[in-house]
Design a protein around this motif. Sequence first.
Motif, PDB file in Angstrom:
ATOM      1  N   HIS A 225       0.856  -1.190   0.000  1.00 26.01           N
ATOM      2  CA  HIS A 225       0.000   0.000   0.000  1.00 26.01           C
ATOM      3  C   HIS A 225       0.892   1.239   0.000  1.00 26.01           C
ATOM      4  N   GLY A 226       0.374   2.338  -0.559  1.00 26.56           N
ATOM      5  CA  GLY A 226       1.115   3.597  -0.525  1.00 26.56           C
ATOM      6  C   GLY A 226       1.136   4.152   0.892  1.00 26.56           C
ATOM      7  N   ILE A 227       2.307   4.669   1.296  1.00 26.30           N
ATOM      8  CA  ILE A 227       2.356   5.316   2.622  1.00 26.30           C
ATOM      9  C   ILE A 227       1.446   6.535   2.566  1.00 26.30           C
ATOM     10  N   PRO A 228       0.484   6.662   3.475  1.00 22.97           N
ATOM     11  CA  PRO A 228      -0.466   7.764   3.384  1.00 22.97           C
ATOM     12  C   PRO A 228       0.226   9.128   3.463  1.00 22.97           C
ATOM     13  N   GLU A 229      -0.350  10.098   2.720  1.00 22.71           N
ATOM     14  CA  GLU A 229       0.222  11.446   2.702  1.00 22.71           C
ATOM     15  C   GLU A 229       0.164  12.074   4.099  1.00 22.71           C
ATOM     16  N   ALA A 230      -0.941  11.801   4.791  1.00 21.31           N
ATOM     17  CA  ALA A 230      -1.104  12.380   6.121  1.00 21.31           C
ATOM     18  C   ALA A 230      -1.544  11.297   7.105  1.00 21.31           C
ATOM     19  N   ILE A 231      -0.921  11.317   8.296  1.00 21.30           N
ATOM     20  CA  ILE A 231      -1.317  10.393   9.368  1.00 21.30           C
ATOM     21  C   ILE A 231      -1.547  11.241  10.613  1.00 21.30           C
ATOM     22  N   SER A 232      -2.713  11.094  11.234  1.00 19.67           N
ATOM     23  CA  SER A 232      -2.928  11.834  12.477  1.00 19.67           C
ATOM     24  C   SER A 232      -3.605  10.915  13.488  1.00 19.67           C
ATOM     25  N   GLY A 233      -3.420  11.233  14.747  1.00 25.27           N
ATOM     26  CA  GLY A 233      -3.962  10.373  15.794  1.00 25.27           C
ATOM     27  C   GLY A 233      -4.676  11.177  16.859  1.00 25.27           C
ATOM     28  N   GLY A 234      -5.433  10.477  17.693  1.00 24.97           N
ATOM     29  CA  GLY A 234      -6.130  11.179  18.760  1.00 24.97           C
ATOM     30  C   GLY A 234      -6.531  10.242  19.882  1.00 24.97           C
ATOM     31  N   CYS A 245     -18.274   2.615  21.934  1.00 23.83           N
ATOM     32  CA  CYS A 245     -18.615   1.683  20.843  1.00 23.83           C
ATOM     33  C   CYS A 245     -19.508   2.369  19.812  1.00 23.83           C
ATOM     34  N   ASN A 246     -20.467   3.153  20.284  1.00 20.17           N
ATOM     35  CA  ASN A 246     -21.351   3.854  19.337  1.00 20.17           C
ATOM     36  C   ASN A 246     -20.557   4.848  18.484  1.00 20.17           C
ATOM     37  N   ALA A 247     -19.551   5.483  19.088  1.00 17.48           N
ATOM     38  CA  ALA A 247     -18.714   6.422  18.318  1.00 17.48           C
ATOM     39  C   ALA A 247     -17.947   5.670  17.230  1.00 17.48           C
ATOM     40  N   VAL A 248     -17.462   4.454  17.558  1.00 20.46           N
ATOM     41  CA  VAL A 248     -16.736   3.643  16.558  1.00 20.46           C
ATOM     42  C   VAL A 248     -17.679   3.310  15.400  1.00 20.46           C
ATOM     43  N   ILE A 249     -18.894   2.869  15.735  1.00 16.12           N
ATOM     44  CA  ILE A 249     -19.858   2.480  14.689  1.00 16.12           C
ATOM     45  C   ILE A 249     -20.140   3.673  13.777  1.00 16.12           C
ATOM     46  N   MET A 250     -20.383   4.833  14.378  1.00 19.82           N
ATOM     47  CA  MET A 250     -20.698   6.024  13.560  1.00 19.82           C
ATOM     48  C   MET A 250     -19.499   6.444  12.709  1.00 19.82           C
ATOM     49  N   THR A 251     -18.294   6.324  13.278  1.00 21.32           N
ATOM     50  CA  THR A 251     -17.085   6.700  12.530  1.00 21.32           C
ATOM     51  C   THR A 251     -16.967   5.850  11.275  1.00 21.32           C
ATOM     52  N   ILE A 252     -17.143   4.534  11.434  1.00 20.43           N
ATOM     53  CA  ILE A 252     -16.977   3.627  10.297  1.00 20.43           C
ATOM     54  C   ILE A 252     -18.132   3.818   9.311  1.00 20.43           C
ATOM     55  N   GLN A 253     -19.353   3.956   9.826  1.00 21.66           N
ATOM     56  CA  GLN A 253     -20.498   4.140   8.920  1.00 21.66           C
ATOM     57  C   GLN A 253     -20.399   5.454   8.141  1.00 21.66           C
ATOM     58  N   GLY A 255     -17.729   6.653   6.894  1.00 23.59           N
ATOM     59  CA  GLY A 255     -16.659   6.570   5.888  1.00 23.59           C
ATOM     60  C   GLY A 255     -15.443   7.404   6.243  1.00 23.59           C
ATOM     61  N   ILE A 256     -15.262   7.734   7.506  1.00 21.68           N
ATOM     62  CA  ILE A 256     -14.055   8.477   7.926  1.00 21.68           C
ATOM     63  C   ILE A 256     -12.855   7.528   7.800  1.00 21.68           C
ATOM     64  N   PRO A 257     -11.737   7.966   7.173  1.00 19.07           N
ATOM     65  CA  PRO A 257     -10.638   7.038   6.880  1.00 19.07           C
ATOM     66  C   PRO A 257      -9.816   6.678   8.114  1.00 19.07           C
ATOM     67  N   VAL A 258     -10.453   5.965   9.017  1.00 22.58           N
ATOM     68  CA  VAL A 258      -9.761   5.556  10.233  1.00 22.58           C
ATOM     69  C   VAL A 258      -8.939   4.304   9.923  1.00 22.58           C
ATOM     70  N   ALA A 259      -7.675   4.307  10.366  1.00 22.87           N
ATOM     71  CA  ALA A 259      -6.806   3.157  10.091  1.00 22.87           C
ATOM     72  C   ALA A 259      -6.717   2.250  11.312  1.00 22.87           C
ATOM     73  N   ARG A 260      -6.612   2.863  12.484  1.00 26.74           N
ATOM     74  CA  ARG A 260      -6.567   2.069  13.724  1.00 26.74           C
ATOM     75  C   ARG A 260      -7.583   2.653  14.676  1.00 26.74           C
ATOM     76  N   ILE A 261      -8.209   1.816  15.466  1.00 30.29           N
ATOM     77  CA  ILE A 261      -9.097   2.310  16.514  1.00 30.29           C
ATOM     78  C   ILE A 261      -9.130   1.263  17.624  1.00 30.29           C
ATOM     79  N   GLU A 262      -8.639   1.637  18.787  1.00 31.86           N
ATOM     80  CA  GLU A 262      -8.498   0.692  19.895  1.00 31.86           C
ATOM     81  C   GLU A 262      -9.239   1.240  21.112  1.00 31.86           C
ATOM     82  N   LEU A 263      -9.996   0.360  21.771  1.00 31.06           N
ATOM     83  CA  LEU A 263     -10.752   0.754  22.966  1.00 31.06           C
ATOM     84  C   LEU A 263     -10.057   0.222  24.221  1.00 31.06           C
ATOM     85  N   VAL A 288      -7.264   6.559  18.330  1.00 25.73           N
ATOM     86  CA  VAL A 288      -7.558   6.478  16.895  1.00 25.73           C
ATOM     87  C   VAL A 288      -6.389   6.996  16.071  1.00 25.73           C
ATOM     88  N   GLU A 289      -6.261   6.437  14.850  1.00 26.39           N
ATOM     89  CA  GLU A 289      -5.265   6.943  13.902  1.00 26.39           C
ATOM     90  C   GLU A 289      -5.948   7.019  12.541  1.00 26.39           C
TER      91      GLU A 289
END
Length: 293
Positions: A225-234, A245-253, A255-263, A288-289
């Motif tokens: 895969h191409g190394i993404p132009e921008a990577i940010s975390g929070g 959990c509801n925030a994770v579901i809404m994030t994915i639904q 289409g926000i380009p989340v790469a990692r998400i750990e609870l 999140v990343e």
Amino acid sequence: MTIPIAIEPVSRNDAGIAAALPLLARRFGERFAQSEAVRQQHGHTLTWLTNQPPDGVVFVESTEEVVDIVRICGEHRVPIIPFGAGSSLEGHLNAPGGGISIDFTHMKRVIAVHGEDLDCVIEPGITHYELNEYLRDTGLFFPIDPGAEASLGGMAATRASGTNAVRYGTMRDNVINLTAVMPDGSVVKTGNRAKKSSAGYDLARLLIGSEGTLGVITELTLKLHGIPEAISGGVCPFPTVEDACNAVIMTIQSGIPVARIELLDALQVKACNAYSKLDLEEVPTLFVEFHGS
Ligand SMILES: Cc1cc2nc3c(=O)[nH]c(=O)nc-3n(C[C@H](O)[C@H](O)[C@H](O)COP(=O)(O)OP(=O)(O)OC[C@H]3O[C@@H](n4cnc5c(N)ncnc54)[C@H](O)[C@@H]3O)c2cc1C
């Protein structure tokens, strides 16, 4: 700490093992180890199970050598345990009936990188860290990271995933084809480099996750895969685990380009604070990343 757990006895084929050992010693010379220390190291790594070492360890360098081991062991009905980096946790590498460990740490070559096709061909002993180090000036990377310094053969055999799975999937999604030695010593290549193919059985997907029981993987073609132009975390604290959990579901639904998400729940955040001298609020927290441009 090792917690000894009673393991069901498995019968040993002592006569077969006694017949196979000298044949392997003659074929592989110094690359066939029978010392107690090497055998112990290959029968017990990170698992909490009691050590069950193999009878010998062969440090292989090619598919042809794996074929020879499989043929010798097959003829004498001796168990075979492929060994990648030894990071698995559930006793995958224990040898309850003895047998031969096939160690892939000498098979680490990157055979080809096809940047324009976003793939590479590698030997199974290379780790995902080593592959990404090799790729560092190509603008490409291999995204699967199970958190351990694992070999890509072992990762395919265990269908490894990791925190990046949200965006990039697991090993099942990132292996295009593989070469494996079957129990009768025949060599199977499961496909070519074309990503789009519906012809024939999907043998790669059958072998991925088979934990060394269906065949011994000796080569892999992986998606890059191409190394993404921008990577940010929070870091986002929530009042309850359900809110997180509801925030994770809404994030994915959304289409926000989340790469990692750990609870982490409140207790896990407390443990992290204690270990790493952090000062996080001790409530359910998402890490999140995002990858994008
Ligand atoms: C701290 C830590 C965190 C982890 N987190 C995750 C996670 O988040 N997600 C996840 O999915 N996993 C996780 N894992 C597990 C990790 O995916 C596995 O340990 C790893 O994939 C095994 O790779 P290895 O090279 O160490 O294989 P080994 O431990 O050497 O072998 C594992 C299995 O694969 C077989 N095998 C090895 N090489 C081959 C080969 N060439 N051909 C056929 N069979 C082979 C072995 O016989 C064995 O059955 C974690 C492990 C650790 C230690």
